[in-house]
Design an enzyme around this catalytic site. Structure first.
Site, mmCIF file in Angstrom:
data_model
loop_
_atom_site.group_PDB
_atom_site.id
_atom_site.type_symbol
_atom_site.label_atom_id
_atom_site.label_comp_id
_atom_site.label_asym_id
_atom_site.label_seq_id
_atom_site.Cartn_x
_atom_site.Cartn_y
_atom_site.Cartn_z
ATOM 1 N N LYS A 77 0.844 -1.203 0.000
ATOM 2 C CA LYS A 77 0.000 0.000 0.000
ATOM 3 C C LYS A 77 0.876 1.249 0.000
ATOM 4 C CE LYS A 77 -3.882 1.926 2.696
ATOM 5 N NZ LYS A 77 -4.732 1.717 3.893
ATOM 6 N N SER A 152 -9.643 1.355 3.166
ATOM 7 C CA SER A 152 -8.879 2.199 2.281
ATOM 8 C C SER A 152 -7.806 1.451 1.489
ATOM 9 C CB SER A 152 -8.204 3.295 3.104
ATOM 10 O OG SER A 152 -7.312 2.736 4.041
ATOM 11 N N SER A 176 -9.621 -1.143 7.334
ATOM 12 C CA SER A 176 -9.170 -0.963 5.955
ATOM 13 C C SER A 176 -8.484 -2.145 5.311
ATOM 14 C CB SER A 176 -8.225 0.234 5.872
ATOM 15 O OG SER A 176 -8.987 1.402 5.777
#
Ligand code: GLN
Length: 490
Positions: A77, A152, A176
């Protein structure tokens, strides 16, 4: 050879018996990442040159070749620092930023031979549940590209679901990793607070943040956790708790295990198909020999309110550092210093981040601090005590992971409250500091994945993995999304 269905274990055995070379595996992963990115927008940066160089290094070094993750491609990420690559956090304010160091979790992965193929798209500063808050465009759900992958960490989830990489790192502040894992039909795990170092993870809300892991199989999560977990002198909140052999502890048999069933979490607001599918997993556990015990979590219903006070308060403080001086972007036309700060933040941050900074500043301001922030901290403690009490009578609590399956892109963007309700089953674990794992269990009538979640006591990862793995062995989730490496190469 198509690696997209391989577990890390299978991949590693093909690599170590010489059937495949790291270069070949990494190159096919890069090819799929590049090809599918046009459809999914899952990657913000793909590091072909760096990844291939590392693969060659692995192929040519006997020592490296035997490392536990040697030649395994992974995606990271874009809010986790990797030296040499960008760290935009999905924000314009950090856009061109390249951190001068790597996160501890990254150093450990690389030392174990994992090859980072790229940085994945995410909601800006990890704030969101749909990936629509990324300054670089929404990620598409591989099961239906009109729908969100969740957020997210949606880019990492989509990359694993589409078969590009067997594992990826994301971050969890309120769900997330587990929430996008649920919407994308893969396994997603959030550790006990303090299990994985946060050094090099860009801060959103420090008392809630943890790096999390995506995979297609529970055993893959277990093997990655074994590598990245443990005390780190760069992060004082990591605990000096021994790192067990998570893979070795996957015993299979769960007879006598006690699964907690919080009936009140299966009521209003939960989609009927999701409820039915998750209730079925409770029956599945009973058949596997587990005992089902009812538990009560009376304060869980306050979790969204508490989470959005504490998370925004901490974010407002953490995000003060983006001032146009220290990192990335600076607004150009400013007449003085104050104006430069203001214009940089105005142009650099997106709407959701601004909303959170304002909310957080408000709840911390004098006169409101006691009414909101202090009260929220008190209720946070009550939520944690609910769980501690529940774990006196059960080994893990089973709940849905998300109230619905993947929703349409644009469906909730005008209604922040509806968006925030996505975290209703996940953010309790972050508030309590306990571990949780999403396991895919069914497809809805529309062909969208449904997942369930197991939550355990602090440091109970071996138990969580054993329970999740036992379910997975008995009920393997074999459906694959429409956008997938295997179908793309047909
Ligand atoms: N969806 C939640 C939020 O918007 C959780 C985000 C996260 O876990 N990083 O804050």
């Amino acid at each position: 050879m198509d690696f997209s269905e391989y577990s890390i274990e299978t991949l590693r055995s093909r690599l170590s018996n010489g059937e495949a070379r790291a270069r070949f595996v990494v190159e096919s992963s890069l090819d799929s990442a590049e090809k599918l990115n046009e459809t999914l927008n899952a990657f913000l940066q793909i590091d072909r040159a760096g990844a291939l160089a590392r693969a060659d290094e692995i192929d040519s070094s006997k020592n490296l070749r035997n490392a536990p993750l040697a030649g395994v491609p992974v995606a990271i990420k874009d809010n986790i620092c990797v030296r040499g690559l960008q760290a935009s956090c999905g924000s314009r304010i950090l856009g061109p930023y390249h951190p001068p160091y790597s996160a501890t979790a990254i150093e450990r992965l690389q030392k174990a031979g994992a090859v980072i193929i790229g940085k994945t798209n995410c909601d800006e500063f990890a704030m969101g549940s749909s990936n629509e808050n990324s300054a670089f465009g929404a990620v598409k759900n591989p099961w239906d590209t009109a729908r969100v992958p969740g957020g997210s960490s949606g880019g990492s989830a989509a990359a694993v679901a589409a078969g590009i990489v067997p594992a990826a790192l994301g971050s969890e502040t309120g769900g997330s990793v587990r929430q996008p894992a649920s919407l994308c039909g893969i396994v997603g795990f959030k550790p006990t607070y303090g299990r994985i170092s946060r050094y090099g993870l860009v801060a959103f809300a420090s008392s809630l943040d943890q790096i999390g892991i995506f995979g297609r199989k529970v055993s893959d999560i277990a093997s990655v956790l074994g590598i990245v977990a443990g005390r780190d002198t760069h992060d004082a909140t990591t605990a000096d708790v021994p790192v067990p052999d998570y893979v070795g502890e996957l015993a299979g048999d769960i007879k006598g295990a006690r699964i907690g069933f919080p009936r009140e979490l299966f009521g209003e607001g939960l989609d009927d198909e999701v409820r039915a599918a998750v209730l079925k997993t409770i029956e599945a556990y009973r058949e596997l020999g587990a005992e089902i015990v009812e538990v009560e979590l009376p304060h869980a219903k306050y979790c969204i309110a508490v989470y959005y006070i504490i998370a925004t308060a901490e974010a407002s403080s953490n995000l003060a550092r983006y001032d146009g001086v220290r990192y990335g972007f600076r607004a150009e036309e400013a007449k003085d210093l104050k104006h430069m700060y203001r214009a940089t933040r105005d142009e650099g941050f997106g709407a959701e981040v601004k909303r959170r900074i304002m909310l957080g500043t408000y709840v911390l301001s004098s006169g409101y601090y006691d009414a909101y922030y202090r009260k929220a901290q008190q209720v946070r403690t009550l939520i944690k005590h609910d769980f501690l009490r529940a774990f006196e009578t059960c080994d893990a609590v089973l709940t849905p992971t998300t109230p619905t399956t993947a929703f349409l892109i644009g469906e909730k963007t005008d209604d922040p409250l509806a968006m925030y309700l996505n975290d209703i089953y996940t953010c309790t674990a972050n508030l309590a500091g306990i571990p949780g794992i999403n396991v895919p269990c069914a497809l809805s009538s529309e062909g969208l994945p449904i997942g369930f979640q197991l939550l355990g006591a602090h440091w109970s990862e071996p138990t969580l993995f054993r329970l999740a793995d036992a379910y997975e062995r008995a009920h393997p989730f074999e459906a694959r999304p429409r956008v997938h490496v295997a179908s793309a190469s047909e």
